[in-house]
Design a protein around this motif. Structure first.
Motif, PDB file in Angstrom:
ATOM      1  N   ALA A 175       0.781  -1.121  -0.166  1.00  0.00           N
ATOM      2  CA  ALA A 175      -0.055  -0.139   0.046  1.00  0.00           C
ATOM      3  C   ALA A 175       0.813   1.250  -0.103  1.00  0.00           C
ATOM      4  O   ALA A 175       0.259   2.427  -0.452  1.00  0.00           O
ATOM      5  CB  ALA A 175      -0.875  -0.062   1.090  1.00  0.00           C
ATOM      6  N   LEU A 176       2.072   1.193   0.556  1.00  0.00           N
ATOM      7  CA  LEU A 176       2.757   2.410   0.708  1.00  0.00           C
ATOM      8  C   LEU A 176       4.062   2.436  -0.314  1.00  0.00           C
ATOM      9  O   LEU A 176       4.884   3.337  -0.177  1.00  0.00           O
ATOM     10  CB  LEU A 176       3.472   2.511   1.998  1.00  0.00           C
ATOM     11  CG  LEU A 176       2.622   2.867   3.231  1.00  0.00           C
ATOM     12  CD1 LEU A 176       3.089   2.543   4.582  1.00  0.00           C
ATOM     13  CD2 LEU A 176       1.688   3.879   3.004  1.00  0.00           C
ATOM     14  N   ASP A 177       3.962   1.786  -1.227  1.00  0.00           N
ATOM     15  CA  ASP A 177       4.807   1.348  -2.359  1.00  0.00           C
ATOM     16  C   ASP A 177       5.082   2.996  -3.162  1.00  0.00           C
ATOM     17  O   ASP A 177       4.326   3.249  -3.620  1.00  0.00           O
ATOM     18  CB  ASP A 177       4.780   0.402  -3.453  1.00  0.00           C
ATOM     19  CG  ASP A 177       5.101  -0.870  -2.876  1.00  0.00           C
ATOM     20  OD1 ASP A 177       5.324  -1.115  -1.660  1.00  0.00           O
ATOM     21  OD2 ASP A 177       4.676  -1.991  -3.548  1.00  0.00           O
ATOM     22  N   GLY A 178       6.449   3.356  -2.949  1.00  0.00           N
ATOM     23  CA  GLY A 178       6.559   4.819  -3.759  1.00  0.00           C
ATOM     24  C   GLY A 178       6.178   5.995  -2.802  1.00  0.00           C
ATOM     25  O   GLY A 178       6.106   7.175  -3.707  1.00  0.00           O
ATOM     26  N   ALA A 179       5.305   5.804  -1.961  1.00  0.00           N
ATOM     27  CA  ALA A 179       4.887   7.099  -1.227  1.00  0.00           C
ATOM     28  C   ALA A 179       5.922   7.872  -0.579  1.00  0.00           C
ATOM     29  O   ALA A 179       7.238   7.317  -0.491  1.00  0.00           O
ATOM     30  CB  ALA A 179       4.254   6.608   0.181  1.00  0.00           C
ATOM     31  N   ARG A 180       5.839   9.008  -0.572  1.00  0.00           N
ATOM     32  CA  ARG A 180       6.766  10.151  -0.343  1.00  0.00           C
ATOM     33  C   ARG A 180       7.015   9.978   1.552  1.00  0.00           C
ATOM     34  O   ARG A 180       7.733  10.202   2.134  1.00  0.00           O
ATOM     35  CB  ARG A 180       6.634  11.245  -0.403  1.00  0.00           C
ATOM     36  CG  ARG A 180       6.817  11.546  -1.973  1.00  0.00           C
ATOM     37  CD  ARG A 180       8.407  11.584  -2.282  1.00  0.00           C
ATOM     38  NE  ARG A 180       8.338  11.493  -3.964  1.00  0.00           N
ATOM     39  CZ  ARG A 180       8.694  12.917  -4.642  1.00  0.00           C
ATOM     40  NH1 ARG A 180       8.469  13.887  -3.869  1.00  0.00           N
ATOM     41  NH2 ARG A 180       8.910  12.686  -5.878  1.00  0.00           N
ATOM     42  N   GLY A 181       5.833   9.878   2.149  1.00  0.00           N
ATOM     43  CA  GLY A 181       5.540   9.903   3.762  1.00  0.00           C
ATOM     44  C   GLY A 181       4.116   9.131   3.978  1.00  0.00           C
ATOM     45  O   GLY A 181       3.427   8.921   3.313  1.00  0.00           O
ATOM     46  N   LEU A 182       4.133   9.016   5.582  1.00  0.00           N
ATOM     47  CA  LEU A 182       2.979   8.593   5.957  1.00  0.00           C
ATOM     48  C   LEU A 182       2.540   9.215   6.937  1.00  0.00           C
ATOM     49  O   LEU A 182       3.407   9.854   7.797  1.00  0.00           O
ATOM     50  CB  LEU A 182       3.082   6.975   6.403  1.00  0.00           C
ATOM     51  CG  LEU A 182       1.764   6.670   7.254  1.00  0.00           C
ATOM     52  CD1 LEU A 182       1.688   5.247   6.826  1.00  0.00           C
ATOM     53  CD2 LEU A 182       2.142   6.392   8.812  1.00  0.00           C
ATOM     54  N   VAL A 183       1.372   9.788   7.403  1.00  0.00           N
ATOM     55  CA  VAL A 183       0.911  10.553   8.138  1.00  0.00           C
ATOM     56  C   VAL A 183      -0.217   9.770   9.253  1.00  0.00           C
ATOM     57  O   VAL A 183      -1.308   9.613   8.770  1.00  0.00           O
ATOM     58  CB  VAL A 183       0.234  11.853   7.858  1.00  0.00           C
ATOM     59  CG1 VAL A 183      -0.143  12.724   9.094  1.00  0.00           C
ATOM     60  CG2 VAL A 183       1.291  12.825   6.937  1.00  0.00           C
ATOM     61  N   SER A 184       0.234   9.366  10.500  1.00  0.00           N
ATOM     62  CA  SER A 184      -0.370   9.023  11.371  1.00  0.00           C
ATOM     63  C   SER A 184      -1.015   9.964  12.497  1.00  0.00           C
ATOM     64  O   SER A 184      -0.174  10.927  12.754  1.00  0.00           O
ATOM     65  CB  SER A 184       0.501   7.886  12.147  1.00  0.00           C
ATOM     66  OG  SER A 184      -0.241   7.647  13.677  1.00  0.00           O
ATOM     67  N   LEU A 185      -2.333  10.051  12.713  1.00  0.00           N
ATOM     68  CA  LEU A 185      -2.973  11.192  13.210  1.00  0.00           C
ATOM     69  C   LEU A 185      -2.960  11.119  14.619  1.00  0.00           C
ATOM     70  O   LEU A 185      -2.373  10.493  15.378  1.00  0.00           O
ATOM     71  CB  LEU A 185      -4.134  11.419  12.419  1.00  0.00           C
ATOM     72  CG  LEU A 185      -4.256  11.688  11.115  1.00  0.00           C
ATOM     73  CD1 LEU A 185      -5.382  11.306  10.139  1.00  0.00           C
ATOM     74  CD2 LEU A 185      -3.543  13.150  10.817  1.00  0.00           C
ATOM     75  N   GLY A 186      -3.852  11.979  15.284  1.00  0.00           N
ATOM     76  CA  GLY A 186      -3.839  12.209  16.658  1.00  0.00           C
ATOM     77  C   GLY A 186      -3.949  11.045  17.766  1.00  0.00           C
ATOM     78  O   GLY A 186      -3.381  11.214  18.817  1.00  0.00           O
ATOM     79  N   HIS A 187      -4.459   9.864  17.195  1.00  0.00           N
ATOM     80  CA  HIS A 187      -4.544   8.735  18.146  1.00  0.00           C
ATOM     81  C   HIS A 187      -4.723   7.520  17.415  1.00  0.00           C
ATOM     82  O   HIS A 187      -5.570   7.163  16.733  1.00  0.00           O
ATOM     83  CB  HIS A 187      -5.635   8.938  19.315  1.00  0.00           C
ATOM     84  CG  HIS A 187      -5.819   8.224  20.341  1.00  0.00           C
ATOM     85  ND1 HIS A 187      -6.844   7.904  21.415  1.00  0.00           N
ATOM     86  CD2 HIS A 187      -4.824   7.023  20.635  1.00  0.00           C
ATOM     87  CE1 HIS A 187      -6.460   6.990  22.250  1.00  0.00           C
ATOM     88  NE2 HIS A 187      -5.181   6.467  21.965  1.00  0.00           N
ATOM     89  N   ASP A 188      -3.604   6.855  17.402  1.00  0.00           N
ATOM     90  CA  ASP A 188      -3.437   5.851  16.396  1.00  0.00           C
ATOM     91  C   ASP A 188      -2.849   4.410  17.320  1.00  0.00           C
ATOM     92  O   ASP A 188      -1.483   3.925  17.097  1.00  0.00           O
ATOM     93  CB  ASP A 188      -2.308   6.062  15.275  1.00  0.00           C
ATOM     94  CG  ASP A 188      -2.364   5.273  14.001  1.00  0.00           C
ATOM     95  OD1 ASP A 188      -3.067   4.349  14.199  1.00  0.00           O
ATOM     96  OD2 ASP A 188      -1.802   5.579  13.228  1.00  0.00           O
TER      97      ASP A 188
END
Length: 514
Positions: free
Chosen positions: A284-297
């Protein structure tokens, strides 16, 4: 959260209060809404129409250009008018996420004869906060049966509800959506759905923490924290086959929405996934620049963690805009409505050795840097490294304080944190009588990926300024906004460690030798 049962009970009650402060009819057959080629609904049109009716993009390719999408007219009237009475209207979707053009089905219960469903894509839109993409009025109301509790796991389920309308997402851009259900009697609730991205390549990827939403969801009287008989009577597994409590989108609105609106405002190219999607697809994250996990994960499966760590080790940046991330180890199972719709977490390895605390096997700090340390925390956020690129343009100095911004849960760096790690804040905290500190930090991985962890659950809340409560000010809002934009823009440019290597400063923060 702490593994002490009594603490967990108190945690749910208090956290719920704080989060909420931050801010039998005749059977009707299921219908398909928005059949292909039907007449688009005009603003205010009470009739059904194409799901693409308000989107202006029947091809479904929008959403890849965040700036272009947010240049479209927004609708500031997306908020609920009033909740209404208990069970006046409520619902859920049979899919946590769909690809653009796929369909999902609504399951709705209401005491009203008729109701309206309206879909809003959440974002910036010049400050309006959302764009309406679809609306159908005059839907027949059905009062559904009471939920069932599965005895073995004390799981609340509404899977036996009669299926409602099917919704076609043709033309809906990728993003986070709220389907607003409005009963003819005036009450309203939301149903959240993510239109996920088929590819994250070249984009920052926002992840809706749906496993954590469901863990705290006490609709039907049970969650992973409490049941009618207290902690021991809690659910051991929670199902997506039920509505969410309160507004239907409590944790999304309190812990995620403000960061999403800001991210869309920057124009940084965004992709959208949920925590379930990270478990489903290792690529799912192949080639992504970044991932953002939000306030409560907080609730992560092994496959979720593996997907993110593999991405980081290939140069994908990661931003944790909260605290207490990657804490409980979960697994997924099927429900009558499909695979992966049951989140299993017994919180007792004697009952289920596959679920429990991540730190009992592999501390989450190897990914997050700082890791969960305190609840309840109520303290000022204190800047330690003002020269960091993350704080550029904020005007802070060492010792600058932002009241109320450290809480209600906070993280702390240990000696096992990845190196090099740059400690950005050192905030003294009274944790229910125990003296401790909270840390924001940034580390860089050998791949060049940068990883930021705010170390406080109020980072996203602070984007609302004084509306966050807890003494948070407009000055804190400006600080968090600029810092978050700095992170998003740098992370969107590629492996941040190459241009912004972490300056290891554990010694200056009183955390051991360099």
């Amino acid at each position: 959260m702490s593994r002490t049962p009594s603490h967990l009970v108190v945690t749910l009650l208090v956290t719920t209060a704080l989060v909420m402060g931050c801010a039998t009819a005749a059977h009707h057959p299921a219908s398909t809404l928005a059949p292909s080629g039907s007449r688009p609904a005009a603003p205010g049109d009470a009739r059904g129409g194409s799901a693409a009716g308000d989107s202006g993009n029947p091809g479904g390719a929008a959403g890849n250009d965040t700036a272009a999408e947010n240049a479209r007219p927004g609708d500031p009237h997306w908020r609920l008018r009033r909740l209404g009475a208990a069970h006046e209207i409520e619902g859920f979707a049979d899919r946590v996420s769909v690809l653009p053009g796929e369909r999902f089905r609504l399951y709705v219960s209401t005491t009203a004869d008729r109701y309206t469903a309206t879909a809003f894509r959440m974002g910036w839109y010049g400050g309006a906060g959302a764009r309406r993409v679809w609306r159908v009025a005059g839907l027949p109301g059905v009062r559904q049966p009471a939920p069932k509790v599965v005895a073995a796991t004390r799981t609340v389920t509404a899977a036996r509800w009669r299926p409602g309308p099917e919704v076609d997402t043709t033309g809906w851009p990728e993003g986070s959506y709220l389907i607003r259900l409005d009963a003819a009697t005036g009450g309203g609730r939301y149903v959240p759905v993510t239109v996920r991205s088929a590819s994250a390549r070249g984009r920052m990827t926002v992840v809706n923490a749906v496993t954590t939403w469901q863990a705290y969801n006490d609709w039907g009287g049970r969650s992973l924290y409490l049941g009618p008989g207290g902690f021991e009577d809690r659910s051991r597994a929670v199902s997506f086959d039920r509505p969410y409590d309160t507004s239907g989108a409590r944790l999304f609105l309190d812990m995620e929405y403000d960061a999403i609106a800001l991210a869309e405002r920057t124009g940084v190219p965004l992709a959208y996934l949920t925590s379930v999607d990270l478990d489903d697809d290792p690529h799912a994250l192949d080639g992504a620049r970044g991932l953002v996990s939000l306030g409560h994960d907080e609730y992560w499966s092994p496959r979720m963690r593996r997907a993110v760590e593999t991405a980081r080790d290939r140069g994908v940046n990661v931003a944790f805009l909260g605290a207490n991330a990657v804490y409980w180890r979960i697994r997924f199972a099927a429900t009558p409505l499909g695979p992966g719709r049951l989140v299993v977490c017994h919180k007792d390895t004697a009952e289920d050795p596959r679920t429990g605390l991540w730190r009992d096997r592999r501390p989450e700090s190897s990914l997050t840097g700082p890791m969960y340390d305190c609840y309840p925390a109520e303290a000022a956020y204190v800047v330690h490294r003002p020269r960091s690129w993350i704080f550029q343009g904020t005007g802070v100095r060492r010792g600058t304080r932002f009241p109320g911004m450290a809480g209600v849960e906070t993280d702390r760096i240990g000696l096992n944190a990845p190196r090099p790690v740059e400690v950005l804040s050192v905030s003294p905290v009274d944790c229910g009588g125990r003296s401790t500190v909270a840390h924001s930090a940034y580390y860089t991985a050998p791949s060049g990926a940068g990883v930021f962890n705010s170390g406080t659950m109020r980072w996203v809340c602070a984007l609302r300024g004084a509306r966050c409560g807890h003494g948070v000010t407009g000055r804190a809002r400006a600080f968090v906004r600029r810092s978050t934009v700095n992170i998003l823009r740098a992370f969107a440019a590629g492996p941040a460690g190459r241009s912004h290597p972490a300056v290891d400063n554990l010694a200056s923060a009183g955390l051991g030798a360099r």
